[in-house]
Write a protein that holds these residues in place. Structure first.
Motif, short mmCIF file in Angstrom:
data_model
loop_
_atom_site.label_atom_id
_atom_site.label_comp_id
_atom_site.label_asym_id
_atom_site.label_seq_id
_atom_site.Cartn_x
_atom_site.Cartn_y
_atom_site.Cartn_z
N THR A 147 23.75 28.48 40.63
CA THR A 147 24.97 27.91 40.06
C THR A 147 25.54 28.87 39.03
N GLY A 148 26.78 29.34 39.29
CA GLY A 148 27.42 30.26 38.37
C GLY A 148 28.48 29.57 37.55
N SER A 149 29.17 30.34 36.75
CA SER A 149 30.22 29.78 35.90
C SER A 149 31.43 29.42 36.74
N GLY A 150 32.25 28.53 36.24
CA GLY A 150 33.48 28.18 36.92
C GLY A 150 33.28 27.34 38.17
N GLY A 151 32.10 26.72 38.34
CA GLY A 151 31.88 25.84 39.48
C GLY A 151 31.37 26.52 40.72
N LEU A 152 31.03 27.81 40.67
CA LEU A 152 30.50 28.51 41.83
C LEU A 152 29.07 28.07 42.11
N GLU A 153 28.78 27.76 43.37
CA GLU A 153 27.43 27.39 43.78
C GLU A 153 27.10 28.12 45.08
N VAL A 154 25.94 28.84 45.09
CA VAL A 154 25.52 29.63 46.23
C VAL A 154 24.17 29.10 46.71
N ALA B 118 35.83 36.28 36.92
CA ALA B 118 36.35 36.59 35.59
C ALA B 118 37.69 37.32 35.66
N GLU B 119 37.89 38.08 36.74
CA GLU B 119 39.13 38.85 36.90
C GLU B 119 40.10 38.17 37.85
N HIS B 120 39.71 37.04 38.41
CA HIS B 120 40.60 36.16 39.19
C HIS B 120 41.19 36.86 40.43
N TYR B 121 40.33 37.47 41.22
CA TYR B 121 40.81 38.00 42.49
C TYR B 121 39.72 37.93 43.55
N MET B 122 40.15 37.98 44.82
CA MET B 122 39.25 37.96 45.97
C MET B 122 39.62 39.10 46.89
N ASN C 190 43.36 45.92 57.18
CA ASN C 190 42.00 46.43 56.99
C ASN C 190 41.36 45.80 55.75
N VAL C 191 42.14 45.74 54.67
CA VAL C 191 41.66 45.16 53.41
C VAL C 191 42.76 44.30 52.82
N VAL C 192 42.42 43.09 52.37
CA VAL C 192 43.36 42.20 51.70
C VAL C 192 42.80 41.83 50.33
N THR C 193 43.60 42.04 49.28
CA THR C 193 43.24 41.61 47.93
C THR C 193 44.15 40.45 47.54
N ILE C 194 43.53 39.33 47.16
CA ILE C 194 44.28 38.13 46.76
C ILE C 194 44.11 37.95 45.26
N ARG C 195 45.19 38.03 44.52
CA ARG C 195 45.14 37.87 43.06
C ARG C 195 45.59 36.45 42.72
N MET C 196 44.77 35.77 41.90
CA MET C 196 44.95 34.35 41.62
C MET C 196 45.46 34.13 40.20
N THR C 197 45.93 32.91 39.94
CA THR C 197 46.29 32.49 38.59
C THR C 197 45.02 32.35 37.75
N PRO C 198 45.11 32.31 36.41
CA PRO C 198 43.92 32.21 35.57
C PRO C 198 43.02 31.01 35.88
N ASP C 199 43.59 29.91 36.43
CA ASP C 199 42.76 28.76 36.78
C ASP C 199 42.21 28.85 38.20
N ASP C 200 42.49 29.97 38.90
CA ASP C 200 42.01 30.21 40.27
C ASP C 200 42.52 29.18 41.27
#
Length: 287
Positions: free
Chosen positions: A6-13, A88-92, A110-120
Protein backbone atom coordinates in the motif's frame (compact mmCIF):
# COMPACT_ATOMS: atom_id res chain seq x y z
CA UNK A 1 2.49 -15.41 -0.81
CA UNK A 2 -0.35 -12.90 -1.14
CA UNK A 3 1.95 -9.87 -1.05
CA UNK A 4 0.12 -6.58 -0.66
CA UNK A 5 1.83 -3.20 -0.91
CA UNK A 6 0.00 0.00 0.00
CA UNK A 7 1.53 3.28 -1.17
CA UNK A 8 0.61 6.89 -0.70
CA UNK A 9 -2.36 8.40 -2.48
CA UNK A 10 -4.42 5.20 -2.40
CA UNK A 11 -2.10 3.04 -4.52
CA UNK A 12 -2.36 -0.68 -3.76
CA UNK A 13 -0.23 -3.37 -5.46
CA UNK A 14 -0.76 -7.15 -5.12
CA UNK A 15 1.54 -10.00 -6.18
CA UNK A 16 2.60 -13.52 -5.23
CA UNK A 17 6.19 -12.58 -4.47
CA UNK A 18 8.26 -9.44 -3.89
CA UNK A 19 11.75 -8.45 -2.73
CA UNK A 20 12.58 -5.22 -0.93
CA UNK A 21 16.04 -3.61 -0.85
CA UNK A 22 16.72 -1.14 1.92
CA UNK A 23 19.80 0.07 0.02
CA UNK A 24 17.87 1.20 -3.05
CA UNK A 25 14.47 1.63 -1.34
CA UNK A 26 12.95 -0.37 -4.23
CA UNK A 27 10.44 -3.24 -4.18
CA UNK A 28 10.95 -5.75 -7.04
CA UNK A 29 8.15 -8.07 -8.18
CA UNK A 30 9.23 -10.86 -10.60
CA UNK A 31 5.87 -12.32 -11.68
CA UNK A 32 2.25 -11.35 -12.30
CA UNK A 33 1.20 -8.13 -10.61
CA UNK A 34 -2.02 -6.11 -10.25
CA UNK A 35 -2.70 -2.64 -8.88
CA UNK A 36 -5.55 -0.26 -8.07
CA UNK A 37 -5.70 3.49 -7.46
CA UNK A 38 -9.01 5.30 -7.37
CA UNK A 39 -10.86 4.64 -10.64
CA UNK A 40 -7.76 3.03 -12.13
CA UNK A 41 -6.93 -0.69 -12.17
CA UNK A 42 -4.13 -2.46 -13.99
CA UNK A 43 -2.04 -5.59 -14.36
CA UNK A 44 1.10 -6.93 -15.99
CA UNK A 45 4.13 -9.15 -15.51
CA UNK A 46 7.02 -7.90 -13.41
CA UNK A 47 7.16 -4.58 -11.59
CA UNK A 48 9.28 -2.23 -9.52
CA UNK A 49 8.14 0.28 -6.93
CA UNK A 50 10.56 3.06 -5.97
CA UNK A 51 9.40 4.09 -2.52
CA UNK A 52 11.56 7.22 -2.35
CA UNK A 53 10.26 8.60 -5.66
CA UNK A 54 6.78 7.03 -5.35
CA UNK A 55 7.07 5.54 -8.86
CA UNK A 56 5.55 2.23 -9.98
CA UNK A 57 6.67 0.53 -13.22
CA UNK A 58 4.86 -2.43 -14.80
CA UNK A 59 7.65 -4.05 -16.82
CA UNK A 60 5.79 -6.21 -19.36
CA UNK A 61 2.30 -6.78 -20.82
CA UNK A 62 0.93 -3.67 -19.11
CA UNK A 63 -2.84 -3.17 -19.08
CA UNK A 64 -4.64 -0.19 -17.53
CA UNK A 65 -8.39 0.41 -17.17
CA UNK A 66 -9.99 3.63 -15.92
CA UNK A 67 -13.63 3.34 -14.87
CA UNK A 68 -16.08 6.07 -16.00
CA UNK A 69 -16.67 8.97 -13.60
CA UNK A 70 -19.98 9.72 -11.88
CA UNK A 71 -21.27 11.28 -15.09
CA UNK A 72 -20.54 8.09 -17.00
CA UNK A 73 -17.67 9.58 -19.01
CA UNK A 74 -13.89 9.48 -18.90
CA UNK A 75 -13.53 5.69 -19.06
CA UNK A 76 -10.65 4.19 -21.03
CA UNK A 77 -8.62 1.05 -21.66
CA UNK A 78 -4.89 1.14 -22.37
CA UNK A 79 -2.21 -1.40 -23.25
CA UNK A 80 1.56 -1.11 -23.75
CA UNK A 81 4.79 -3.03 -23.36
CA UNK A 82 5.53 -1.13 -20.12
CA UNK A 83 3.67 1.41 -17.99
CA UNK A 84 5.00 3.82 -15.36
CA UNK A 85 3.12 5.85 -12.75
CA UNK A 86 4.79 8.80 -10.99
CA UNK A 87 2.26 9.78 -8.34
CA UNK A 88 4.27 12.66 -6.83
CA UNK A 89 4.84 14.19 -10.26
CA UNK A 90 1.31 13.39 -11.50
CA UNK A 91 2.02 11.65 -14.79
CA UNK A 92 1.74 8.21 -16.40
CA UNK A 93 3.86 6.74 -19.22
CA UNK A 94 2.81 4.00 -21.65
CA UNK A 95 6.01 2.76 -23.31
CA UNK A 96 6.10 0.45 -26.33
CA UNK A 97 3.20 -0.01 -28.80
CA UNK A 98 0.95 2.15 -26.61
CA UNK A 99 -2.77 2.09 -27.41
CA UNK A 100 -5.60 3.90 -25.59
CA UNK A 101 -9.30 3.39 -26.32
CA UNK A 102 -11.91 5.66 -24.77
CA UNK A 103 -14.86 7.90 -25.63
CA UNK A 104 -14.99 6.28 -29.08
CA UNK A 105 -11.43 7.43 -29.85
CA UNK A 106 -8.28 5.35 -30.41
CA UNK A 107 -4.86 6.86 -29.59
CA UNK A 108 -1.67 5.08 -30.66
CA UNK A 109 2.06 5.87 -30.46
CA UNK A 110 5.38 4.30 -29.53
CA UNK A 111 5.29 6.20 -26.22
CA UNK A 112 2.42 8.14 -24.61
CA UNK A 113 2.89 10.43 -21.59
CA UNK A 114 -0.31 11.45 -19.77
CA UNK A 115 0.05 14.48 -17.48
CA UNK A 116 -2.63 14.76 -14.79
CA UNK A 117 -4.04 17.45 -12.52
CA UNK A 118 -2.60 17.63 -8.95
CA UNK A 119 -5.49 15.47 -7.65
CA UNK A 120 -4.78 12.85 -10.39
CA UNK A 121 -8.44 12.97 -11.44
CA UNK A 122 -8.26 14.79 -14.79
CA UNK A 123 -5.96 14.82 -17.81
CA UNK A 124 -4.11 18.05 -18.54
CA UNK A 125 -2.16 16.96 -21.62
CA UNK A 126 -1.02 14.01 -23.73
CA UNK A 127 2.41 13.72 -25.37
CA UNK A 128 2.61 11.13 -28.17
CA UNK A 129 6.06 10.20 -29.45
CA UNK A 130 6.75 8.09 -32.53
CA UNK A 131 4.21 6.81 -35.09
CA UNK A 132 1.47 8.87 -33.45
CA UNK A 133 -2.13 8.51 -34.60
CA UNK A 134 -5.57 9.43 -33.24
CA UNK A 135 -8.80 8.27 -34.88
CA UNK A 136 -12.53 8.32 -34.13
CA UNK A 137 -14.41 10.14 -31.41
CA UNK A 138 -17.33 12.53 -31.60
CA UNK A 139 -16.72 16.13 -32.56
CA UNK A 140 -13.44 17.69 -33.60
CA UNK A 141 -11.07 16.15 -36.16
CA UNK A 142 -11.86 12.73 -37.60
CA UNK A 143 -8.19 11.76 -37.41
CA UNK A 144 -4.71 13.12 -36.71
CA UNK A 145 -1.35 11.56 -37.58
CA UNK A 146 2.29 12.66 -37.29
CA UNK A 147 5.59 11.50 -35.85
CA UNK A 148 4.80 13.36 -32.60
CA UNK A 149 1.54 14.89 -31.33
CA UNK A 150 0.95 17.11 -28.28
CA UNK A 151 -2.62 17.56 -27.00
CA UNK A 152 -3.80 20.09 -24.39
CA UNK A 153 -7.19 19.69 -22.67
CA UNK A 154 -9.58 22.06 -20.91
CA UNK A 155 -10.27 22.13 -17.14
CA UNK A 156 -12.67 19.16 -17.42
CA UNK A 157 -9.82 16.94 -18.64
CA UNK A 158 -11.85 15.78 -21.65
CA UNK A 159 -12.33 18.75 -23.99
CA UNK A 160 -9.48 19.14 -26.47
CA UNK A 161 -8.33 22.76 -26.80
CA UNK A 162 -5.04 22.63 -28.69
CA UNK A 163 -3.07 20.14 -30.79
CA UNK A 164 0.42 20.31 -32.24
CA UNK A 165 1.42 17.79 -34.92
CA UNK A 166 5.14 17.51 -35.66
CA UNK A 167 6.72 15.98 -38.80
CA UNK A 168 4.59 14.32 -41.45
CA UNK A 169 1.43 15.88 -40.04
CA UNK A 170 -1.97 14.93 -41.48
CA UNK A 171 -5.30 16.27 -40.20
CA UNK A 172 -8.71 15.06 -41.40
CA UNK A 173 -11.68 17.33 -40.56
CA UNK A 174 -15.34 16.23 -40.73
CA UNK A 175 -17.56 17.15 -43.67
CA UNK A 176 -21.04 18.63 -43.82
CA UNK A 177 -22.90 15.30 -43.36
CA UNK A 178 -22.79 12.69 -40.63
CA UNK A 179 -19.62 10.66 -41.08
CA UNK A 180 -18.68 12.58 -44.23
CA UNK A 181 -15.05 13.51 -44.77
CA UNK A 182 -14.20 17.17 -45.17
CA UNK A 183 -10.89 18.99 -45.49
CA UNK A 184 -7.68 16.94 -45.45
CA UNK A 185 -4.72 19.08 -44.39
CA UNK A 186 -1.09 17.95 -44.49
CA UNK A 187 2.26 19.61 -43.82
CA UNK A 188 5.50 19.29 -41.90
CA UNK A 189 3.86 20.78 -38.79
CA UNK A 190 0.28 21.70 -37.86
CA UNK A 191 -0.89 23.82 -34.91
CA UNK A 192 -4.65 23.58 -34.28
CA UNK A 193 -6.82 25.53 -31.84
CA UNK A 194 -10.38 24.59 -30.93
CA UNK A 195 -13.36 26.44 -29.45
CA UNK A 196 -14.42 25.77 -25.82
CA UNK A 197 -16.75 23.02 -27.10
CA UNK A 198 -13.69 20.98 -28.10
CA UNK A 199 -15.24 20.25 -31.52
CA UNK A 200 -15.06 23.42 -33.60
CA UNK A 201 -11.67 24.19 -35.14
CA UNK A 202 -11.01 27.94 -34.85
CA UNK A 203 -7.36 28.25 -35.94
CA UNK A 204 -4.82 26.39 -38.04
CA UNK A 205 -1.16 27.15 -38.74
CA UNK A 206 0.55 24.78 -41.18
CA UNK A 207 4.18 25.02 -42.28
CA UNK A 208 6.23 23.13 -44.84
CA UNK A 209 4.92 21.16 -47.84
CA UNK A 210 1.33 22.20 -47.23
CA UNK A 211 -1.39 20.30 -49.09
CA UNK A 212 -5.11 20.87 -48.55
CA UNK A 213 -7.68 18.61 -50.25
CA UNK A 214 -11.29 19.75 -50.41
CA UNK A 215 -13.97 17.32 -51.67
CA UNK A 216 -16.36 18.37 -54.41
CA UNK A 217 -19.91 19.25 -53.34
CA UNK A 218 -23.15 19.18 -55.29
CA UNK A 219 -21.42 18.17 -58.50
CA UNK A 220 -18.76 20.84 -58.04
CA UNK A 221 -15.06 20.10 -58.59
CA UNK A 222 -12.70 18.82 -55.92
CA UNK A 223 -9.92 21.23 -54.99
CA UNK A 224 -6.28 20.76 -54.02
CA UNK A 225 -4.07 23.55 -52.74
CA UNK A 226 -0.29 23.28 -52.34
CA UNK A 227 1.91 25.92 -50.73
CA UNK A 228 4.71 26.54 -48.23
CA UNK A 229 2.50 27.99 -45.46
CA UNK A 230 -1.14 28.17 -44.44
CA UNK A 231 -2.90 30.24 -41.79
CA UNK A 232 -6.63 29.78 -41.19
CA UNK A 233 -9.00 31.39 -38.70
CA UNK A 234 -12.65 31.29 -37.73
CA UNK A 235 -15.14 31.74 -34.91
CA UNK A 236 -16.30 29.35 -32.15
CA UNK A 237 -19.80 29.11 -33.60
CA UNK A 238 -18.90 28.62 -37.23
CA UNK A 239 -15.43 27.13 -37.54
CA UNK A 240 -12.83 28.04 -40.15
CA UNK A 241 -13.95 30.78 -42.53
CA UNK A 242 -10.78 32.20 -44.07
CA UNK A 243 -7.38 30.78 -45.04
CA UNK A 244 -4.21 32.45 -46.28
CA UNK A 245 -1.67 30.47 -48.33
CA UNK A 246 1.83 31.65 -49.13
CA UNK A 247 4.92 30.54 -51.01
CA UNK A 248 4.62 28.90 -54.43
CA UNK A 249 0.87 28.40 -54.30
CA UNK A 250 -0.77 25.93 -56.70
CA UNK A 251 -4.59 25.82 -56.74
CA UNK A 252 -6.22 23.04 -58.77
CA UNK A 253 -9.84 22.09 -59.43
CA UNK A 254 -10.72 18.69 -60.91
CA UNK A 255 -13.98 16.93 -61.72
CA UNK A 256 -14.61 13.68 -63.56
CA UNK A 257 -17.17 13.58 -66.34
CA UNK A 258 -20.59 12.19 -65.52
CA UNK A 259 -24.18 12.18 -66.76
CA UNK A 260 -24.89 15.79 -67.57
CA UNK A 261 -21.60 16.87 -65.96
CA UNK A 262 -18.66 18.15 -67.99
CA UNK A 263 -15.14 17.26 -66.86
CA UNK A 264 -13.04 20.00 -65.30
CA UNK A 265 -9.31 20.49 -64.76
CA UNK A 266 -8.16 24.01 -63.90
CA UNK A 267 -4.88 25.07 -62.33
CA UNK A 268 -3.85 28.49 -61.02
CA UNK A 269 -0.49 29.53 -59.56
CA UNK A 270 0.43 32.57 -57.50
CA UNK A 271 2.62 33.86 -54.69
CA UNK A 272 -0.36 34.22 -52.34
CA UNK A 273 -3.89 32.83 -52.12
CA UNK A 274 -6.86 33.84 -49.96
CA UNK A 275 -9.70 31.35 -49.60
CA UNK A 276 -13.12 31.88 -47.99
CA UNK A 277 -15.24 28.91 -46.97
CA UNK A 278 -18.59 28.09 -45.41
CA UNK A 279 -18.68 26.13 -42.14
CA UNK A 280 -17.61 22.52 -42.78
CA UNK A 281 -17.88 23.14 -46.51
CA UNK A 282 -15.65 23.84 -49.47
CA UNK A 283 -14.43 27.07 -51.05
CA UNK A 284 -16.83 29.92 -51.80
CA UNK A 285 -14.18 32.32 -53.18
CA UNK A 286 -10.49 32.00 -54.02
CA UNK A 287 -8.40 35.10 -54.75
Amino acid sequence: GNVRLTGSGGLEVTAAEATYSGTTDVVTIPGPVAFTKGRMTGAGVGATYDQGRDVLWILDQAKVDVAPDKAGTGGLKAVAKKAGFARAEHYMVLDGAARIEGEGRVTEANVVTIRMTPDDERVQSLELRGNSRITGGTGGPQSMAARDIDLTYGPDGKTLQFAKLIEGAVLQLPGSGAGASGKRIAGDTIDMGLAPDGSTVTSLNVNGRVQVDLPGEGGGPAKRIKSATMTAAGAPGSGLQNAQFGGGVEYRETRAAGRGIAPADRTARSLKLTVDTRPRRAVTTAT
